[in-house]
Scaffold this motif. Structure first.
Motif, mmCIF file in Angstrom:
data_model
loop_
_atom_site.group_PDB
_atom_site.id
_atom_site.type_symbol
_atom_site.label_atom_id
_atom_site.label_comp_id
_atom_site.label_asym_id
_atom_site.label_seq_id
_atom_site.Cartn_x
_atom_site.Cartn_y
_atom_site.Cartn_z
ATOM 1 N N LEU A 122 0.837 -1.190 0.000
ATOM 2 C CA LEU A 122 0.000 0.000 0.000
ATOM 3 C C LEU A 122 0.871 1.239 0.000
ATOM 4 C CD1 LEU A 122 -2.184 -2.050 0.873
ATOM 5 C CD2 LEU A 122 -3.007 -0.350 2.510
ATOM 6 N N VAL A 123 0.512 2.217 -0.855
ATOM 7 C CA VAL A 123 1.073 3.563 -0.788
ATOM 8 C C VAL A 123 -0.078 4.432 -0.320
ATOM 9 C CG1 VAL A 123 2.158 5.450 -2.050
ATOM 10 C CG2 VAL A 123 2.720 3.074 -2.620
ATOM 11 N N LEU A 124 0.014 4.918 0.908
ATOM 12 C CA LEU A 124 -1.153 5.427 1.617
ATOM 13 C C LEU A 124 -0.922 6.838 2.165
ATOM 14 C CD1 LEU A 124 -3.881 4.946 3.082
ATOM 15 C CD2 LEU A 124 -2.614 3.636 4.803
ATOM 16 N N ASP A 125 -1.804 7.768 1.773
ATOM 17 C CA ASP A 125 -1.727 9.125 2.311
ATOM 18 C C ASP A 125 -2.103 9.084 3.790
ATOM 19 O OD1 ASP A 125 -1.560 11.815 2.678
ATOM 20 O OD2 ASP A 125 -3.182 12.356 1.295
ATOM 21 N N ILE A 126 -1.316 9.727 4.616
ATOM 22 C CA ILE A 126 -1.546 9.642 6.055
ATOM 23 C C ILE A 126 -2.766 10.455 6.489
ATOM 24 C CG2 ILE A 126 -0.147 11.597 6.884
ATOM 25 C CD1 ILE A 126 1.100 9.514 8.902
ATOM 26 N N PRO B 213 2.442 -4.741 3.344
ATOM 27 C CA PRO B 213 3.245 -3.672 3.944
ATOM 28 C C PRO B 213 2.769 -2.303 3.465
ATOM 29 C CG PRO B 213 4.515 -4.815 2.252
ATOM 30 C CD PRO B 213 3.227 -5.563 2.398
ATOM 31 N N VAL B 214 2.961 -1.302 4.306
ATOM 32 C CA VAL B 214 2.414 0.030 4.037
ATOM 33 C C VAL B 214 3.520 1.077 3.971
ATOM 34 C CG1 VAL B 214 0.935 1.876 4.940
ATOM 35 C CG2 VAL B 214 0.204 -0.517 5.125
ATOM 36 N N ILE B 215 3.481 1.898 2.918
ATOM 37 C CA ILE B 215 4.318 3.089 2.798
ATOM 38 C C ILE B 215 3.396 4.290 2.954
ATOM 39 C CG2 ILE B 215 5.800 4.466 1.290
ATOM 40 C CD1 ILE B 215 6.468 1.822 -0.196
ATOM 41 N N VAL C 198 6.112 8.317 12.234
ATOM 42 C CA VAL C 198 7.005 7.564 13.122
ATOM 43 C C VAL C 198 6.193 6.645 14.030
ATOM 44 C CG1 VAL C 198 8.656 7.766 15.013
ATOM 45 C CG2 VAL C 198 8.840 9.281 13.029
ATOM 46 N N THR C 199 5.064 7.143 14.523
ATOM 47 C CA THR C 199 4.178 6.299 15.326
ATOM 48 C C THR C 199 3.689 5.105 14.513
ATOM 49 O OG1 THR C 199 3.432 8.180 16.644
ATOM 50 C CG2 THR C 199 1.999 6.256 16.612
ATOM 51 N N ALA C 200 3.368 5.338 13.238
ATOM 52 C CA ALA C 200 2.911 4.255 12.367
ATOM 53 C C ALA C 200 4.007 3.218 12.156
ATOM 54 C CB ALA C 200 2.455 4.821 11.026
ATOM 55 N N LEU C 201 5.264 3.674 12.046
ATOM 56 C CA LEU C 201 6.371 2.726 11.904
ATOM 57 C C LEU C 201 6.442 1.798 13.111
ATOM 58 C CD1 LEU C 201 9.291 4.909 10.462
ATOM 59 C CD2 LEU C 201 7.754 3.379 9.232
ATOM 60 N N PHE D 97 7.948 5.642 5.387
ATOM 61 C CA PHE D 97 7.168 6.789 4.940
ATOM 62 C C PHE D 97 8.043 7.660 4.060
ATOM 63 C CE2 PHE D 97 9.121 8.360 8.844
ATOM 64 C CZ PHE D 97 9.479 9.658 8.536
ATOM 65 N N ILE D 98 7.377 8.484 3.246
ATOM 66 C CA ILE D 98 8.081 9.387 2.346
ATOM 67 C C ILE D 98 7.362 10.737 2.389
ATOM 68 C CG2 ILE D 98 6.739 8.665 0.312
ATOM 69 C CD1 ILE D 98 9.364 8.973 -1.330
ATOM 70 N N GLU D 99 8.146 11.805 2.468
ATOM 71 C CA GLU D 99 7.567 13.149 2.592
ATOM 72 C C GLU D 99 7.310 13.772 1.226
ATOM 73 O OE1 GLU D 99 9.028 15.982 5.688
ATOM 74 O OE2 GLU D 99 10.626 14.496 5.914
ATOM 75 N N LYS D 100 6.188 14.481 1.132
ATOM 76 C CA LYS D 100 5.910 15.298 -0.059
ATOM 77 C C LYS D 100 6.649 16.636 0.068
ATOM 78 C CE LYS D 100 1.416 14.956 0.704
ATOM 79 N NZ LYS D 100 -0.074 15.061 0.579
ATOM 80 N N PRO D 101 7.160 17.172 -1.047
ATOM 81 C CA PRO D 101 7.224 16.554 -2.380
ATOM 82 C C PRO D 101 8.372 15.540 -2.436
ATOM 83 C CG PRO D 101 8.262 18.704 -2.435
ATOM 84 C CD PRO D 101 7.719 18.544 -1.035
#
Length: 215
Positions: free
Chosen positions: A62-66, A88-90, A102-105, A112-116
């Motif tokens: 999953l690539v999931l917007d937080i 697994p979730v990104i 970080v809590t999700a990790l 996780f990856i930050e925009k942009p």
């Protein structure tokens, strides 16, 4: 006496990258990017839409917007954990959402990856994520196969197996079970054959796979 087991269906489910984001432009951009590299993609405008499509045998990641209207990415992740999802979730995050990510990790998210973000960074992260999912799925498959083999053992063979895995020598097994060393050797040979193991180390690894779920 044949010890061949019925061959299970070994067809592997197709890995899909599931993109879940309420931002249509970002969804479309990611779909184009991933499909241009040959990846299979499915996209959803909300967590609720993904949950309606979710099945336990889904493969991929999953690539999931937080942050999303309605059910948030974090809430979806927690819901999937209760459903024992193996995907697994990104998380895609804004700068201010990093503490939440970080809590999700800590709750089992892959990364996780930050925009942009740069396209290559996203592609690299997804490839790592898919690689881990493949490895964990294979570990589960091997564990299930080992469990099926254990279930083919007679009660006495299972006792011998447990003592072998506990590190007992043939003489110790014979003393503990009140049988001869020769009988232990016969049972041991049958256990090795039925478990499909060529060495003691392989036998122990097969048994451990039935006891330890993937991290």
């Amino acid at each position: 006496m044949s010890t061949n087991l019925p061959t299970p269906n070994t067809a592997q489910p197709q890995q899909l990258v599931h993109i879940i984001d309420d931002d249509e432009a970002l969804r479309d951009s990611l779909v184009w990017l991933l499909e241009s590299t040959g990846l299979k993609v499915a996209s959803y405008p909300s967590a609720e839409a993904f949950l309606r499509a979710w099945t336990p045998d889904m493969s991929g990641c999953l690539v999931l917007d937080i942050r999303m209207p309605g059910m948030s990415g974090l809430e979806l992740h927690e819901k999937l954990n209760t459903l024992h999802s193996t995907l697994p979730v990104i998380f895609i995050t804004g700068h201010g959402d990093v503490p939440m990510a970080v809590t999700a990790l800590k709750k089992g998210a892959f990364d996780f990856i930050e925009k942009p973000f740069h396209d290559q960074d996203m592609l690299h992260l997804i490839e790592q994520c898919l690689g881990r999912e493949r490895a964990e799925r294979e570990q589960r498959r091997q564990g299930a196969n080992a469990q099926r083999r254990i279930e083919q053992l007679t009660p006495r063979e299972r006792e011998v197996l447990d003592l072998i895995v506990a590190g007992r020598l043939n003489k110790q097994i014979a003393d503990e079970l009140g049988i001869s060393i020769k009988t232990v050797e016969v049972h041991r040979a049958r256990v090795m054959e039925k478990m499909g193991a060529n060495s003691l180390a392989e036998l122990v690894q097969n048994v451990l796979m039935t006891q330890s779920p993937p991290a």
